[in-house]
Design a protein around this motif. Structure first.
Motif, PDB file in Angstrom:
ATOM      1  N   SER A  93       0.823  -1.206   0.000  1.00 30.12           N
ATOM      2  CA  SER A  93       0.000   0.000   0.000  1.00 30.12           C
ATOM      3  C   SER A  93       0.860   1.259   0.000  1.00 30.12           C
ATOM      4  O   SER A  93       0.469   2.283  -0.573  1.00 30.12           O
ATOM      5  CB  SER A  93      -0.954  -0.003   1.206  1.00 30.12           C
ATOM      6  N   ASN A 146      -7.686 -11.504  -0.187  1.00 34.28           N
ATOM      7  CA  ASN A 146      -8.465 -10.410  -0.772  1.00 34.28           C
ATOM      8  C   ASN A 146      -7.553  -9.463  -1.538  1.00 34.28           C
ATOM      9  O   ASN A 146      -6.337  -9.490  -1.389  1.00 34.28           O
ATOM     10  CB  ASN A 146      -9.220  -9.628   0.312  1.00 34.28           C
ATOM     11  N   SER A 148      -5.910  -5.984  -2.149  1.00 32.34           N
ATOM     12  CA  SER A 148      -5.530  -4.944  -1.203  1.00 32.34           C
ATOM     13  C   SER A 148      -4.878  -3.782  -1.948  1.00 32.34           C
ATOM     14  O   SER A 148      -5.159  -3.556  -3.117  1.00 32.34           O
ATOM     15  CB  SER A 148      -4.587  -5.540  -0.150  1.00 32.34           C
ATOM     16  N   GLN A 150      -5.349  -0.635  -1.715  1.00 29.58           N
ATOM     17  CA  GLN A 150      -6.344   0.377  -2.119  1.00 29.58           C
ATOM     18  C   GLN A 150      -6.773   0.235  -3.577  1.00 29.58           C
ATOM     19  O   GLN A 150      -7.210   1.185  -4.218  1.00 29.58           O
ATOM     20  CB  GLN A 150      -5.836   1.801  -1.872  1.00 29.58           C
ATOM     21  N   ILE A 152      -9.355  -1.643  -4.838  1.00 30.55           N
ATOM     22  CA  ILE A 152     -10.790  -1.707  -5.104  1.00 30.55           C
ATOM     23  C   ILE A 152     -11.393  -0.317  -5.322  1.00 30.55           C
ATOM     24  O   ILE A 152     -12.099  -0.111  -6.321  1.00 30.55           O
ATOM     25  CB  ILE A 152     -11.512  -2.491  -3.997  1.00 30.55           C
ATOM     26  N   SER A 233     -11.348   2.032   2.427  1.00 29.91           N
ATOM     27  CA  SER A 233     -10.369   0.959   2.209  1.00 29.91           C
ATOM     28  C   SER A 233      -9.341   0.850   3.321  1.00 29.91           C
ATOM     29  O   SER A 233      -8.355   0.123   3.168  1.00 29.91           O
ATOM     30  CB  SER A 233      -9.653   1.173   0.874  1.00 29.91           C
ATOM     31  N   ASP A 236      -8.452  -2.736   4.231  1.00 29.48           N
ATOM     32  CA  ASP A 236      -8.062  -3.778   3.284  1.00 29.48           C
ATOM     33  C   ASP A 236      -6.750  -4.448   3.671  1.00 29.48           C
ATOM     34  O   ASP A 236      -6.548  -5.628   3.408  1.00 29.48           O
ATOM     35  CB  ASP A 236      -8.082  -3.286   1.832  1.00 29.48           C
ATOM     36  N   GLN A 239      -7.782  -6.992   6.247  1.00 26.06           N
ATOM     37  CA  GLN A 239      -8.461  -8.106   5.582  1.00 26.06           C
ATOM     38  C   GLN A 239      -7.446  -9.030   4.919  1.00 26.06           C
ATOM     39  O   GLN A 239      -7.563 -10.261   4.980  1.00 26.06           O
ATOM     40  CB  GLN A 239      -9.454  -7.572   4.556  1.00 26.06           C
ATOM     41  N   LEU A 240      -6.435  -8.431   4.289  1.00 25.74           N
ATOM     42  CA  LEU A 240      -5.387  -9.244   3.675  1.00 25.74           C
ATOM     43  C   LEU A 240      -4.625 -10.032   4.730  1.00 25.74           C
ATOM     44  O   LEU A 240      -4.325 -11.217   4.541  1.00 25.74           O
ATOM     45  CB  LEU A 240      -4.434  -8.342   2.889  1.00 25.74           C
TER      46      LEU A 240
END
Length: 267
Positions: A93, A146, A148, A150, A152, A233, A236, A239-240
């Motif tokens: 990220s 998922n 990641s 940013q 999405i 986000s 994220d 989530q990852l």
């Protein structure tokens, strides 16, 4: 220390175009931990550069196969505790944020393929040019994790909710250059081997404009379009991290390494 990234400045008729090339010297150009660090540093090197108006980012024969799951640093993710894992996962990220926040207008020149972390990086840029025989794929869900970095919200801005779901959830789907253009994921499709030349043409036109209002306009558009991105986000990364601790993630990575289809169990 490895040196996979090269920066050329002072290009174009006005001398205000720069090119960043990353090349691991293989056929996949995966984003290893070192490549991610070097690309992040490359973006940050333009922070105080008032002589460059446009930056082209390109790979070698291919753009990128995404994060390098074969390197030891990637394979050991499931063995880390949550705190250490979150620290490691921040590097991706940070990379996309560094490129997204540059004052200079940024253009991706895509040849071959652009996969996973590669498309996460590409959608953080302002424009994307892709060769006619290249393709895009987002395999993360097929690996038990998922999407990641940013990615999405940035894809959502470009192609809308249904196409974003289609691109990410259908992890085995190859998105052709023509489809990427129809969806709005890229701005131009070029002849094979010509994406860089087309990117240089656009960069030259941008460089001919007054640099200060160009930078201001870019930042204004990005701030307006992405005003809610951090809010929507910010989870994220976590989530990852959580998906990296699941059985399905271990199975997905093992199947990738063994070149077989994964058998997910939803846990």
């Amino acid at each position: 220390m490895a040196n996979f990234v090269e920066i050329e400045k002072g290009l174009g008729r006005q001398g205000r175009v720069a090119v960043v090339r990353f090349d691991r010297g293989d056929c996949i150009n995966a984003l290893s931990a070192e490549v991610i660090r070097e690309l992040t540093e490359a973006a940050e090197s333009f922070d105080d550069d008032t002589e460059t108006s446009a930056v082209i980012l390109t790979g070698a024969k291919v753009f990128s196969a995404g994060a390098d799951l074969k390197e030891s640093e990637g394979r050991s993710s499931a063995a880390l505790d949550m705190a250490a894992l979150r620290r490691r996962l921040r590097t991706g990220s940070r990379l996309t944020r560094a490129w997204h926040e540059m004052d200079q207008v940024t253009i991706a020149a895509i040849e071959g393929f652009c996969i996973g972390g590669g498309i996460a990086l590409a959608v953080a840029l302002d424009f994307r040019f892709i060769a006619q025989d290249a393709h895009i794929r987002v395999p993360e869900i097929g690996l038990g994790m998922n999407m990641s970095w940013q990615t999405i919200p940035r894809m959502l801005q470009l192609i809308g909710p249904a196409r974003t779901k289609q691109a990410i959830i259908l992890a085995d789907q190859r998105i052709s250059a023509a489809e990427a253009y129809d969806w709005g994921l890229v701005e131009q499709v070029t002849e094979p081997g010509r994406s860089f030349q087309a990117a240089m043409e656009l960069a030259g036109k941008i460089a001919a404009q007054p640099a200060i209002p160009v930078a201001m306009t870019k930042q204004t558009v990005n701030r307006l379009a992405g005003a809610l991105d951090d809010l929507t986000s910010h989870m994220d990364l976590d989530q990852l991290a959580l998906t990296c601790m699941t059985e399905d993630y271990r199975e997905g990575v093992a199947a990738f390494a063994e070149k077989r289809r994964p058998h997910f169990k939803g846990r």
